[in-house]
Design a protein around this motif. Structure first.
Motif, PDB file in Angstrom:
ATOM      1  N   LEU A   1       0.866  -1.171   0.000  1.00 41.74           N
ATOM      2  CA  LEU A   1       0.000   0.000   0.000  1.00 41.74           C
ATOM      3  C   LEU A   1       0.905   1.224   0.000  1.00 41.74           C
ATOM      4  CD1 LEU A   1      -2.950   1.082   0.306  1.00 41.74           C
ATOM      5  CD2 LEU A   1      -2.536   1.115   2.748  1.00 41.74           C
ATOM      6  N   VAL A   2       0.712   2.104  -0.970  1.00 48.59           N
ATOM      7  CA  VAL A   2       1.567   3.289  -1.078  1.00 48.59           C
ATOM      8  C   VAL A   2       0.740   4.548  -0.860  1.00 48.59           C
ATOM      9  CG1 VAL A   2       3.222   2.183  -2.615  1.00 48.59           C
ATOM     10  CG2 VAL A   2       1.339   3.436  -3.595  1.00 48.59           C
ATOM     11  N   GLY A   3       1.378   5.533  -0.263  1.00 54.05           N
ATOM     12  CA  GLY A   3       0.766   6.839  -0.089  1.00 54.05           C
ATOM     13  C   GLY A   3       1.216   7.752  -1.215  1.00 54.05           C
ATOM     14  N   LEU A   4       0.273   8.290  -1.953  1.00 58.53           N
ATOM     15  CA  LEU A   4       0.595   9.141  -3.102  1.00 58.53           C
ATOM     16  C   LEU A   4       0.992  10.533  -2.617  1.00 58.53           C
ATOM     17  CD1 LEU A   4      -2.361   8.103  -5.417  1.00 58.53           C
ATOM     18  CD2 LEU A   4      -0.066   7.171  -5.362  1.00 58.53           C
ATOM     19  N   ARG A   5       1.873  11.161  -3.370  1.00 56.32           N
ATOM     20  CA  ARG A   5       2.291  12.526  -3.064  1.00 56.32           C
ATOM     21  C   ARG A   5       1.515  13.464  -3.975  1.00 56.32           C
ATOM     22  NH1 ARG A   5       8.908  11.895  -2.771  1.00 56.32           N
ATOM     23  NH2 ARG A   5       8.930  10.360  -1.108  1.00 56.32           N
ATOM     24  N   ASP A   6       0.961  14.508  -3.405  1.00 57.79           N
ATOM     25  CA  ASP A   6       0.181  15.430  -4.232  1.00 57.79           C
ATOM     26  C   ASP A   6       1.071  16.388  -5.020  1.00 57.79           C
ATOM     27  OD1 ASP A   6       0.949  16.499  -1.835  1.00 57.79           O
ATOM     28  OD2 ASP A   6      -0.962  17.487  -1.404  1.00 57.79           O
ATOM     29  N   TYR A   7       2.340  16.481  -4.663  1.00 63.67           N
ATOM     30  CA  TYR A   7       3.257  17.382  -5.373  1.00 63.67           C
ATOM     31  C   TYR A   7       4.185  16.633  -6.327  1.00 63.67           C
ATOM     32  CZ  TYR A   7       6.189  15.853  -1.481  1.00 63.67           C
ATOM     33  OH  TYR A   7       6.857  15.099  -0.558  1.00 63.67           O
ATOM     34  N   GLN A   8       4.250  15.295  -6.258  1.00 62.47           N
ATOM     35  CA  GLN A   8       5.056  14.496  -7.184  1.00 62.47           C
ATOM     36  C   GLN A   8       4.244  13.277  -7.565  1.00 62.47           C
ATOM     37  OE1 GLN A   8       8.499  13.906  -4.641  1.00 62.47           O
ATOM     38  NE2 GLN A   8       9.778  15.023  -6.093  1.00 62.47           N
ATOM     39  N   ASP A   9       3.807  13.205  -8.814  1.00 68.38           N
ATOM     40  CA  ASP A   9       2.948  12.099  -9.229  1.00 68.38           C
ATOM     41  C   ASP A   9       3.742  10.822  -9.480  1.00 68.38           C
ATOM     42  OD1 ASP A   9       0.370  11.092  -9.816  1.00 68.38           O
ATOM     43  OD2 ASP A   9       0.915  11.086 -11.945  1.00 68.38           O
ATOM     44  N   ASP A  10       5.033  10.941  -9.831  1.00 71.97           N
ATOM     45  CA  ASP A  10       5.822   9.757 -10.165  1.00 71.97           C
ATOM     46  C   ASP A  10       6.542   9.154  -8.958  1.00 71.97           C
ATOM     47  OD1 ASP A  10       7.403  12.005  -9.981  1.00 71.97           O
ATOM     48  OD2 ASP A  10       8.884  11.280 -11.426  1.00 71.97           O
ATOM     49  N   LYS A  11       6.296   9.682  -7.749  1.00 68.04           N
ATOM     50  CA  LYS A  11       6.910   9.152  -6.540  1.00 68.04           C
ATOM     51  C   LYS A  11       5.835   8.903  -5.489  1.00 68.04           C
ATOM     52  CE  LYS A  11      11.445  11.183  -7.154  1.00 68.04           C
ATOM     53  NZ  LYS A  11      12.488  12.018  -6.576  1.00 68.04           N
ATOM     54  N   ALA A  12       6.114   7.917  -4.609  1.00 62.45           N
ATOM     55  CA  ALA A  12       5.163   7.570  -3.547  1.00 62.45           C
ATOM     56  C   ALA A  12       5.939   7.018  -2.357  1.00 62.45           C
ATOM     57  CB  ALA A  12       4.159   6.544  -4.057  1.00 62.45           C
ATOM     58  N   ASP A  13       5.215   6.769  -1.252  1.00 63.57           N
ATOM     59  CA  ASP A  13       5.824   6.252  -0.040  1.00 63.57           C
ATOM     60  C   ASP A  13       5.153   4.937   0.340  1.00 63.57           C
ATOM     61  OD1 ASP A  13       7.513   8.610   0.571  1.00 63.57           O
ATOM     62  OD2 ASP A  13       5.576   9.596   0.733  1.00 63.57           O
ATOM     63  N   VAL A  14       5.956   3.931   0.694  1.00 66.63           N
ATOM     64  CA  VAL A  14       5.419   2.636   1.094  1.00 66.63           C
ATOM     65  C   VAL A  14       4.867   2.762   2.509  1.00 66.63           C
ATOM     66  CG1 VAL A  14       5.915   0.206   1.500  1.00 66.63           C
ATOM     67  CG2 VAL A  14       7.038   1.397  -0.368  1.00 66.63           C
ATOM     68  N   ILE A  15       3.576   2.451   2.662  1.00 63.69           N
ATOM     69  CA  ILE A  15       2.925   2.558   3.962  1.00 63.69           C
ATOM     70  C   ILE A  15       2.800   1.197   4.632  1.00 63.69           C
ATOM     71  CG2 ILE A  15       0.742   3.156   5.088  1.00 63.69           C
ATOM     72  CD1 ILE A  15       0.342   5.230   2.929  1.00 63.69           C
ATOM     73  N   PHE A  16       2.476   0.160   3.839  1.00 63.44           N
ATOM     74  CA  PHE A  16       2.119  -1.133   4.416  1.00 63.44           C
ATOM     75  C   PHE A  16       2.454  -2.240   3.439  1.00 63.44           C
ATOM     76  CE2 PHE A  16      -1.016  -4.394   5.641  1.00 63.44           C
ATOM     77  CZ  PHE A  16      -0.843  -4.421   7.009  1.00 63.44           C
ATOM     78  N   LYS A  17       2.928  -3.372   3.938  1.00 68.64           N
ATOM     79  CA  LYS A  17       3.170  -4.541   3.097  1.00 68.64           C
ATOM     80  C   LYS A  17       2.152  -5.607   3.454  1.00 68.64           C
ATOM     81  CE  LYS A  17       6.060  -8.467   2.350  1.00 68.64           C
ATOM     82  NZ  LYS A  17       7.106  -9.306   2.876  1.00 68.64           N
ATOM     83  N   TYR A  18       1.489  -6.145   2.430  1.00 71.33           N
ATOM     84  CA  TYR A  18       0.508  -7.199   2.644  1.00 71.33           C
ATOM     85  C   TYR A  18       1.184  -8.561   2.601  1.00 71.33           C
ATOM     86  CZ  TYR A  18      -3.061  -3.667   1.920  1.00 71.33           C
ATOM     87  OH  TYR A  18      -3.844  -2.558   2.031  1.00 71.33           O
ATOM     88  N   MET A  19       0.821  -9.427   3.544  1.00 71.17           N
ATOM     89  CA  MET A  19       1.272 -10.813   3.517  1.00 71.17           C
ATOM     90  C   MET A  19       0.567 -11.528   2.366  1.00 71.17           C
ATOM     91  SD  MET A  19       3.420 -11.098   5.838  1.00 71.17           S
ATOM     92  CE  MET A  19       4.021  -9.909   6.992  1.00 71.17           C
ATOM     93  N   PRO A  20       1.102 -12.657   1.883  1.00 69.24           N
ATOM     94  CA  PRO A  20       0.478 -13.336   0.736  1.00 69.24           C
ATOM     95  C   PRO A  20      -0.993 -13.702   0.941  1.00 69.24           C
ATOM     96  CG  PRO A  20       2.661 -14.223   1.119  1.00 69.24           C
ATOM     97  CD  PRO A  20       2.381 -13.284   2.248  1.00 69.24           C
ATOM     98  N   ASP A  21      -1.357 -14.141   2.144  1.00 74.66           N
ATOM     99  CA  ASP A  21      -2.769 -14.484   2.371  1.00 74.66           C
ATOM    100  C   ASP A  21      -3.647 -13.240   2.395  1.00 74.66           C
ATOM    101  OD1 ASP A  21      -1.470 -13.741   4.688  1.00 74.66           O
ATOM    102  OD2 ASP A  21      -2.830 -14.855   5.997  1.00 74.66           O
ATOM    103  N   GLU A  22      -3.114 -12.108   2.883  1.00 74.07           N
ATOM    104  CA  GLU A  22      -3.873 -10.854   2.863  1.00 74.07           C
ATOM    105  C   GLU A  22      -4.062 -10.363   1.427  1.00 74.07           C
ATOM    106  OE1 GLU A  22      -2.472  -9.015   7.151  1.00 74.07           O
ATOM    107  OE2 GLU A  22      -1.290  -8.563   5.365  1.00 74.07           O
ATOM    108  N   ALA A  23      -3.042 -10.552   0.580  1.00 78.37           N
ATOM    109  CA  ALA A  23      -3.155 -10.144  -0.822  1.00 78.37           C
ATOM    110  C   ALA A  23      -4.212 -10.978  -1.535  1.00 78.37           C
ATOM    111  CB  ALA A  23      -1.805 -10.281  -1.517  1.00 78.37           C
ATOM    112  N   ARG A  24      -4.281 -12.280  -1.222  1.00 77.99           N
ATOM    113  CA  ARG A  24      -5.329 -13.118  -1.821  1.00 77.99           C
ATOM    114  C   ARG A  24      -6.711 -12.670  -1.373  1.00 77.99           C
ATOM    115  NH1 ARG A  24      -1.268 -17.022  -1.286  1.00 77.99           N
ATOM    116  NH2 ARG A  24      -1.877 -17.593   0.837  1.00 77.99           N
ATOM    117  N   LEU A  25      -6.838 -12.252  -0.109  1.00 79.03           N
ATOM    118  CA  LEU A  25      -8.123 -11.736   0.371  1.00 79.03           C
ATOM    119  C   LEU A  25      -8.513 -10.448  -0.351  1.00 79.03           C
ATOM    120  CD1 LEU A  25      -7.996 -12.321   4.229  1.00 79.03           C
ATOM    121  CD2 LEU A  25      -9.639 -13.269   2.619  1.00 79.03           C
ATOM    122  N   LEU A  26      -7.541  -9.568  -0.568  1.00 75.24           N
ATOM    123  CA  LEU A  26      -7.819  -8.323  -1.297  1.00 75.24           C
ATOM    124  C   LEU A  26      -8.315  -8.623  -2.706  1.00 75.24           C
ATOM    125  CD1 LEU A  26      -4.884  -5.928  -0.354  1.00 75.24           C
ATOM    126  CD2 LEU A  26      -7.279  -5.669   0.229  1.00 75.24           C
TER     127      LEU A  26
END
Length: 144
Positions: free
Chosen positions: A78-103
């Protein structure tokens, strides 16, 4: 001989991974955030990702996660978007494989995304490696 003043060695600094086995609550994206899949790790706490909205972004792993949560190519984050730079973002959260399957099951991730496979065609290279070898018949060996 000097007296030891520390509280232990490197194993103490590492800590224990007791929280890995307990279930955590599934985190959904909010406004200003986006799901992404890691294409490759670049080093220096950065990675190149393909976001679900279709754009490639250079992402920075935030300090709370740096050297504590290990991210590899192919992971869903899960990344947080920057409103002043569209081509850059910040990593907020990493999903485990089972969480990604649930998503994916909830419809948050598109159906065409590959979850537990490496990125970059590594699987295709392994299949093509068998073509590099030449098989000889018994007759061919006798001729040599």
């Amino acid at each position: 001989m000097p007296k030891n003043k520390g509280k232990g060695g490197k194993n103490r600094k590492r800590g224990k991974n007791e929280a890995d086995d307990e279930k955590r609550e599934l985190v959904f994206k909010e406004d200003g955030q986006e799901y992404a899949q890691v294409l490759r790790m670049l080093g220096n706490g950065r990675c190149e990702t393909m976001c679900i909205d279709g754009s490639k972004r250079l992402c920075h792993i935030r300090g709370k996660m740096h050297k504590k949560v290990w991210i590899a190519a192919g992971d869903i984050i899960l990344v947080g978007l920057r409103d002043y730079q569209d081509d850059k973002a910040d990593v907020i959260f990493k999903y485990m494989p089972d969480e990604a399957r649930l998503l994916k099951a909830y419809g948050e991730l598109p159906e065409n995304i590959r979850l537990n496979e490496g990125i970059g065609g590594l699987d295709e290279e392994d299949e093509g490696a068998a073509d590099d070898y030449i098989e000889f018949e018994d007759e061919d060996i006798d001729k040599i």
